[in-house]
Motif scaffolding. Sequence first.
Motif, PDB file in Angstrom:
ATOM      1  N   PRO A 260      37.749  16.950  32.032  1.00 21.62           N
ATOM      2  CA  PRO A 260      36.864  17.335  30.928  1.00 21.62           C
ATOM      3  C   PRO A 260      35.444  17.569  31.413  1.00 21.62           C
ATOM      4  CG  PRO A 260      37.215  14.971  30.900  1.00 21.62           C
ATOM      5  CD  PRO A 260      38.063  15.512  32.017  1.00 21.62           C
ATOM      6  N   GLY A 261      34.696  18.334  30.630  1.00 23.30           N
ATOM      7  CA  GLY A 261      33.300  18.584  30.951  1.00 23.30           C
ATOM      8  C   GLY A 261      33.083  19.598  32.051  1.00 23.30           C
ATOM      9  N   LEU A 262      34.125  20.333  32.423  1.00 17.81           N
ATOM     10  CA  LEU A 262      34.014  21.336  33.479  1.00 17.81           C
ATOM     11  C   LEU A 262      34.315  22.716  32.902  1.00 17.81           C
ATOM     12  CD1 LEU A 262      35.680  19.697  36.611  1.00 17.81           C
ATOM     13  CD2 LEU A 262      33.251  20.110  36.203  1.00 17.81           C
ATOM     14  N   ALA A 263      33.380  23.634  33.070  1.00 12.68           N
ATOM     15  CA  ALA A 263      33.559  25.003  32.581  1.00 12.68           C
ATOM     16  C   ALA A 263      33.932  25.926  33.729  1.00 12.68           C
ATOM     17  CB  ALA A 263      32.261  25.496  31.927  1.00 12.68           C
ATOM     18  N   GLY A 264      34.888  26.792  33.493  1.00 10.75           N
ATOM     19  CA  GLY A 264      35.241  27.787  34.492  1.00 10.75           C
ATOM     20  C   GLY A 264      34.146  28.827  34.629  1.00 10.75           C
ATOM     21  N   ARG A 265      33.686  29.071  35.861  1.00 11.62           N
ATOM     22  CA  ARG A 265      32.605  30.032  36.089  1.00 11.62           C
ATOM     23  C   ARG A 265      33.135  31.428  36.366  1.00 11.62           C
ATOM     24  NH1 ARG A 265      27.547  29.901  34.751  1.00 11.62           N
ATOM     25  NH2 ARG A 265      26.847  30.887  36.660  1.00 11.62           N
ATOM     26  N   GLN A 266      34.171  31.515  37.196  1.00 10.81           N
ATOM     27  CA  GLN A 266      34.722  32.812  37.540  1.00 10.81           C
ATOM     28  C   GLN A 266      36.115  32.645  38.111  1.00 10.81           C
ATOM     29  OE1 GLN A 266      31.631  33.772  40.492  1.00 10.81           O
ATOM     30  NE2 GLN A 266      33.224  33.813  42.063  1.00 10.81           N
ATOM     31  N   LEU A 267      36.836  33.746  38.133  1.00  8.04           N
ATOM     32  CA  LEU A 267      38.179  33.751  38.694  1.00  8.04           C
ATOM     33  C   LEU A 267      38.127  34.067  40.181  1.00  8.04           C
ATOM     34  CD1 LEU A 267      40.018  35.719  35.872  1.00  8.04           C
ATOM     35  CD2 LEU A 267      40.028  33.251  36.238  1.00  8.04           C
ATOM     36  N   LEU A 268      39.099  33.575  40.913  1.00  8.07           N
ATOM     37  CA  LEU A 268      39.231  33.867  42.341  1.00  8.07           C
ATOM     38  C   LEU A 268      40.329  34.897  42.540  1.00  8.07           C
ATOM     39  CD1 LEU A 268      39.033  30.251  43.838  1.00  8.07           C
ATOM     40  CD2 LEU A 268      37.275  32.024  43.956  1.00  8.07           C
ATOM     41  N   TRP A 269      40.074  35.872  43.408  1.00  8.84           N
ATOM     42  CA  TRP A 269      41.021  36.959  43.615  1.00  8.84           C
ATOM     43  C   TRP A 269      41.279  37.187  45.097  1.00  8.84           C
ATOM     44  CZ3 TRP A 269      43.012  39.254  39.230  1.00  8.84           C
ATOM     45  CH2 TRP A 269      42.310  39.046  38.043  1.00  8.84           C
ATOM     46  N   GLU A 270      42.499  37.619  45.367  1.00  4.26           N
ATOM     47  CA  GLU A 270      42.844  38.214  46.661  1.00  4.26           C
ATOM     48  C   GLU A 270      43.419  39.588  46.351  1.00  4.26           C
ATOM     49  OE1 GLU A 270      45.472  35.750  48.875  1.00  4.26           O
ATOM     50  OE2 GLU A 270      43.971  34.182  49.256  1.00  4.26           O
ATOM     51  N   GLY A 271      42.567  40.600  46.409  1.00  6.76           N
ATOM     52  CA  GLY A 271      42.979  41.927  45.969  1.00  6.76           C
ATOM     53  C   GLY A 271      43.229  41.928  44.478  1.00  6.76           C
ATOM     54  N   GLN A 272      44.448  42.248  44.058  1.00  4.36           N
ATOM     55  CA  GLN A 272      44.809  42.255  42.641  1.00  4.36           C
ATOM     56  C   GLN A 272      45.543  40.980  42.234  1.00  4.36           C
ATOM     57  OE1 GLN A 272      43.778  44.865  40.591  1.00  4.36           O
ATOM     58  NE2 GLN A 272      42.668  45.318  42.466  1.00  4.36           N
ATOM     59  N   ARG A 273      45.596  40.020  43.118  1.00  5.24           N
ATOM     60  CA  ARG A 273      46.279  38.766  42.817  1.00  5.24           C
ATOM     61  C   ARG A 273      45.274  37.691  42.420  1.00  5.24           C
ATOM     62  NH1 ARG A 273      50.716  35.690  43.365  1.00  5.24           N
ATOM     63  NH2 ARG A 273      50.447  33.515  43.989  1.00  5.24           N
ATOM     64  N   LEU A 274      45.554  37.002  41.307  1.00  3.73           N
ATOM     65  CA  LEU A 274      44.727  35.890  40.855  1.00  3.73           C
ATOM     66  C   LEU A 274      45.123  34.638  41.630  1.00  3.73           C
ATOM     67  CD1 LEU A 274      42.630  34.740  38.872  1.00  3.73           C
ATOM     68  CD2 LEU A 274      44.488  34.443  37.217  1.00  3.73           C
ATOM     69  N   THR A 275      44.141  33.991  42.233  1.00  9.35           N
ATOM     70  CA  THR A 275      44.451  32.837  43.084  1.00  9.35           C
ATOM     71  C   THR A 275      43.823  31.536  42.608  1.00  9.35           C
ATOM     72  OG1 THR A 275      42.565  33.320  44.536  1.00  9.35           O
ATOM     73  CG2 THR A 275      44.707  34.298  45.119  1.00  9.35           C
ATOM     74  N   GLY A 276      42.997  31.568  41.573  1.00 10.98           N
ATOM     75  CA  GLY A 276      42.416  30.319  41.103  1.00 10.98           C
ATOM     76  C   GLY A 276      41.136  30.526  40.319  1.00 10.98           C
ATOM     77  N   VAL A 277      40.356  29.445  40.231  1.00 15.05           N
ATOM     78  CA  VAL A 277      39.163  29.402  39.394  1.00 15.05           C
ATOM     79  C   VAL A 277      38.052  28.672  40.129  1.00 15.05           C
ATOM     80  CG1 VAL A 277      38.216  28.557  37.202  1.00 15.05           C
ATOM     81  CG2 VAL A 277      40.577  29.338  37.287  1.00 15.05           C
TER      82      VAL A 277
END
Length: 447
Positions: free
Chosen positions: A127-144
């Motif tokens: 709790p208390g953590l906001a996602g800032r941006q997504l992580l990408w490898e090309g067109q693949r989503l790899t995390g936050v």
Amino acid sequence: MAESFDVIIVGAGPAGLATAYHLLQLAPTRLNRPLSVCILEKGSRVGAHLLSGALVATENTLVEQWPGLSTCPQVHQHSARWLTRHGSIALPSLKPWHHDGKRILSLSRLCQWLAQQVEQLGGIILPGLAGRQLLWEGQRLTGVVTAAKADESDAIALTAPVTVLAEGCRGFLSQQMIERMGLDQGRCPQTYGLALREVWQVRNSRPGHVLHTLGWPCASNVYGGGFLYHLDPHHLALGLVVGLDYRDPQLSPFNLLQRWKGHPLIQAEIENGQLLGYGARTVVSGGWHSLPQLVIDGGLLVGDAAGLFDVPRLQGVAHALQSGRLAAETILDGRLPSYHQTILTSAIGRSLWRHRNIRTGFRSHSAVGLINAAWEGLTGGCSPWHWRWHQSDRQRLQRPQPHQPQPIDRPSGLDRSSALAYSGLRYNAQQPCHLHVSDQRRHCHDD
């Protein structure tokens, strides 16, 4: 700093928690090993952004497992009325939209219980953590990338083979994914509503009684309706939902709620009562015509982040829970690309398709909307046509006219400052802001 998990879930609402619960519960039998699941929640605690009063059908096995269900009243009387300034007219209740037998749940309590189950199964909730941006490898989503401070001095990169976005309506990261991957191309622009809610303590309530209203104080070209749920012998949940595709730039949904509470039908329910809580949230209401593509390589959308709220049947929580279960099953079965089609062919997709034309009818006039809704309800949504739209809510807004009077700040009831005092709003001033004006030059229309 970086951490790796099997699955990352953004949002500890009903959709995100249901996804985590089913993943952790089913993984030992389907994968013969436990999963590492991490849930990010920007609120200070699970349920911090949820307000009581949600109608939910109890066929969902997850809801049936909740020990607190027995304390939630079952709907045994539901009425719908068209309001005039001083009176009301009963509206026919069509079978597809009956609420008898549903439960009036405290969504906050349900999610708190779900969070406990997830943690007992080995899930991690942050709790208390906001996602800032997504992580990408090309067109693949790899995390936050997540951070608790605006300067990102404590930023953490969380990576996983699958990231589930369950942020709710127009989530910050969900919009990043939709826009980057063009997931809404060829679909109608999403349309939204603003739901304002209050919880009242009253002398006498009638648990299980539900009232929905249309008409006053909303103008004929403004989509909106009120609700009043009797929670227990001494508490009510009430509110007003206003479609954000209204044209008058001086319309105030907050003022409409205060006027609505002054109607004799509503005033009689809250007279001599005490306000306990106030809140507001946006709701997604585009339905079938606005559904984006729900899955990409490494990521998927669930619940309101996916636009799965069925407005006519008020099935938001139920669809969130069901989509979480379907998401978990497709992840565990290694069938991630099939998730979108799984949703479309499920009870969620069938319900959205049957009601695909109803919300559109109210974009022109409330009378047209009512007639169209009755037709779609009687025919089960089997009309051969599809009512689509091409303007976003913002594009429908007209420029203010110089001769128009300024809106009244306090027509009756609360003013905004007093309402906020009852909202229980707590936040970390250093937390990253999710609200951004994308173009300062834009006002009502594109130039």
